[in-house]
Design a protein around this motif. Structure first.
Motif, mmCIF file in Angstrom:
data_model
loop_
_atom_site.group_PDB
_atom_site.id
_atom_site.type_symbol
_atom_site.label_atom_id
_atom_site.label_comp_id
_atom_site.label_asym_id
_atom_site.label_seq_id
_atom_site.Cartn_x
_atom_site.Cartn_y
_atom_site.Cartn_z
ATOM 1 N N UNK A 47 -11.734 11.783 6.614
ATOM 2 C CA UNK A 47 -13.122 11.647 5.837
ATOM 3 C C UNK A 47 -12.496 10.571 4.686
ATOM 4 N N UNK A 48 -11.561 10.709 4.064
ATOM 5 C CA UNK A 48 -11.317 9.888 2.799
ATOM 6 C C UNK A 48 -10.379 8.816 3.210
ATOM 7 N N UNK A 49 -9.639 8.819 4.188
ATOM 8 C CA UNK A 49 -8.675 8.006 4.565
ATOM 9 C C UNK A 49 -7.556 7.990 3.273
ATOM 10 N N UNK A 50 -7.430 9.193 2.750
ATOM 11 C CA UNK A 50 -6.493 9.424 1.784
ATOM 12 C C UNK A 50 -6.007 10.833 1.639
ATOM 13 N N UNK A 51 -5.000 11.098 1.097
ATOM 14 C CA UNK A 51 -4.080 12.320 0.933
ATOM 15 C C UNK A 51 -4.024 12.700 -0.528
ATOM 16 N N UNK B 204 12.456 17.913 2.688
ATOM 17 C CA UNK B 204 11.545 16.488 2.526
ATOM 18 C C UNK B 204 10.240 16.927 2.592
ATOM 19 N N UNK B 205 9.282 16.059 1.746
ATOM 20 C CA UNK B 205 7.921 16.240 1.674
ATOM 21 C C UNK B 205 7.398 14.851 1.042
ATOM 22 N N UNK B 206 6.167 14.615 1.174
ATOM 23 C CA UNK B 206 5.446 13.233 0.658
ATOM 24 C C UNK B 206 5.055 13.744 -0.982
ATOM 25 N N UNK B 207 5.185 15.057 -1.318
ATOM 26 C CA UNK B 207 4.739 15.219 -2.763
ATOM 27 C C UNK B 207 5.993 15.884 -3.363
ATOM 28 N N UNK C 165 1.767 8.104 2.587
ATOM 29 C CA UNK C 165 1.817 9.395 3.261
ATOM 30 C C UNK C 165 2.589 9.111 4.581
ATOM 31 N N UNK C 166 3.688 9.708 5.002
ATOM 32 C CA UNK C 166 4.509 9.435 5.862
ATOM 33 C C UNK C 166 3.837 9.506 7.213
ATOM 34 N N UNK C 167 3.028 10.608 7.729
ATOM 35 C CA UNK C 167 2.687 10.813 9.049
ATOM 36 C C UNK C 167 1.404 9.778 9.191
ATOM 37 N N UNK C 168 0.804 9.603 8.321
ATOM 38 C CA UNK C 168 -0.534 8.788 8.663
ATOM 39 C C UNK C 168 -0.444 7.612 8.297
ATOM 40 N N UNK D 234 12.286 7.359 8.295
ATOM 41 C CA UNK D 234 11.772 8.182 9.442
ATOM 42 C C UNK D 234 11.412 9.788 8.950
ATOM 43 N N UNK D 235 11.327 9.928 7.872
ATOM 44 C CA UNK D 235 11.096 11.427 7.194
ATOM 45 C C UNK D 235 9.926 11.385 6.111
ATOM 46 N N UNK D 236 9.468 12.650 5.639
ATOM 47 C CA UNK D 236 8.547 12.442 4.672
ATOM 48 C C UNK D 236 9.374 11.814 3.331
ATOM 49 N N UNK D 237 8.801 11.322 2.233
ATOM 50 C CA UNK D 237 9.181 10.456 1.625
ATOM 51 C C UNK D 237 10.273 11.003 0.454
ATOM 52 N N UNK D 238 10.168 11.996 0.047
ATOM 53 C CA UNK D 238 11.014 12.610 -0.944
ATOM 54 C C UNK D 238 11.817 13.446 -0.148
#
Length: 402
Positions: A237-241, A295-298, A310-313, A353-357
């Protein structure tokens, strides 16, 4: 000490046959405690009437006395008050059998519960709970929120504690009340202080800021102590995370989880409330004989960081945070169980190839730990593992310490 009391009898039983036992019990208990309630219940309808008449949220502890079997179905409802509970059972009319069942129901929902069969034991158990109320209260009184839904791939998610449900429809109403101008202002300083900015542009940052402001208003209106959000549902919906918003809240000391996972949120809340330390919720991305990569993006924006997508999207604003080296704990909660390990934060990696943090921790016999853990998401916190394990045990978890 204020104690709420309720008795249970089967619908097949004659209440008059228990009047003397109930009277003597209440008289004895009232010699040492401020007793409220004293209802004799035989159905869920009776429970609802008792709930309306006495506010059991205001008592220090609850005593449940199943006078007969067949009382589990309505006496268990007292778990909603989340007060330390002593279940009293006697050797007659299947009282103890019912009591054991009720006690386990409460324990599975992390309500401190003890089964006794004598008045001296009962009074001792109540006094023990009185001594531990300072520790228990922040845990029993917490208000956690779920915005949206639990992500469907969390197949091991199990959460029996009360929480506040906020629909994504409601979230979008809060989001629409924000403006692009205010959204940018909320994140402008973060944008300026980043050590590097790759994918995110001003539009992505503005959306991230509006998400932050919307959640901030929800936290205030719903009086939440922490929250988790079904983040992937926002992408369409928002094209955002909400990755950046969660990073900002965790930096402020407000537990903020992703993917709608409540167990991880609970772990984050416990660390923040009892240790006042930052927490990182992450995926197990890799491991070796003596290390695990989380690992995670936040992640909490407390140290040097880069702004990424955001890694996946490939959308929104994710963060790559540099964690300092030092001793820490890695742990996982699921339901009533917990696994805890002492680890050493060894450094960060930056694979595309992983989430950012990406945080690498040293741990003795990593394969053994992962073989005994309870699911994917783990919490990393700069706290002593033995102190954490002791606290979790006191709060009612069955803890495996590695």
């Amino acid at each position: 000490m204020k104690v709420g009391v309720a008795f249970g009898i089967s619908e097949l039983a004659n209440p008059k046959a228990f009047e003397k036992k109930v009277s003597e019990f209440l008289t004895s208990l009232a010699k040492d405690f401020d007793v409220v309630g004293g209802f004799m219940l035989s159905s869920k309808a009776d429970f609802k009437e008792a709930k309306d008449e006495v506010n059991f949220n205001e008592v220090d502890a609850i005593v449940l006395y199943p006078l007969t079997g067949g009382t589990e179905g309505f006496l268990k409802e007292f778990f909603v008050f989340r007060r330390p509970t002593v279940v009293f059972g006697d050797p007659f009319n299947n009282s103890l059998a019912s009591g054991i069942e009720i006690r386990e129901y409460l324990r599975e929902r992390l309500v401190p519960s003890t089964l006794v069969k004598g008045m001296d034991e009962l009074k001792a158990a109540l006094l023990a709970y009185e001594d531990s109320l300072e520790t228990l209260e922040p845990f029993l009184r917490m208000r956690l929120g779920l915005i949206g839904r639990v992500s469907p791939w969390l197949v091991n998610e199990r959460f029996e504690l009360p929480y506040t449900k906020i629909s994504l429809k409601k979230f979008y109403l809060y989001y629409e009340r924000t403006s692009d101008e205010d959204g940018w202002k909320a994140v402008e300083e973060i944008f300026e202080k980043a050590s590097e900015i790759r994918e995110p542009d001003r539009e992505a940052m503005t959306k991230a800021g509006r998400i932050y402001l919307a959640i901030e208003a929800i936290i205030k209106d719903y009086r939440l102590d922490g929250f988790t959000i079904g983040c992937f549902d926002l992408i369409g919906k928002l094209k955002a995370t909400p990755c950046l918003a969660l990073a900002m809240f965790n930096a402020r000391g407000i537990p903020a989880g992703c993917e709608g996972e409540l167990n991880s949120l609970l772990g984050m809340y416990i660390v923040r409330k009892y240790f006042e330390m930052p927490v990182f919720m992450g995926n197990v991305a890799d491991f070796g004989s003596d290390y695990i990569l989380i690992a995670h993006c936040t992640a909490p924006l407390l140290w040097r960081y880069r702004l990424r997508s955001h890694f996946e999207s490939g959308l929104g604003v994710g963060v790559d945070v540099e964690f300092p080296k030092g001793k820490a704990s890695l742990f996982k909660l699921r339901g009533r169980r917990a696994v805890v390990a002492g680890v050493e934060v060894a450094g960060n990696e930056h694979s595309e190839n992983r989430c950012r943090t990406q945080v690498k921790v040293r741990i003795e016999d990593a394969p053994e730990f992962l073989d005994g853990t309870l699911g994917n998401h783990h919490i990393l916190a700069y706290v002593d593992s033995e102190e954490l394990a002791d606290l979790l045990s006191e709060l009612g978890f069955e803890v495996m310490l590695y």
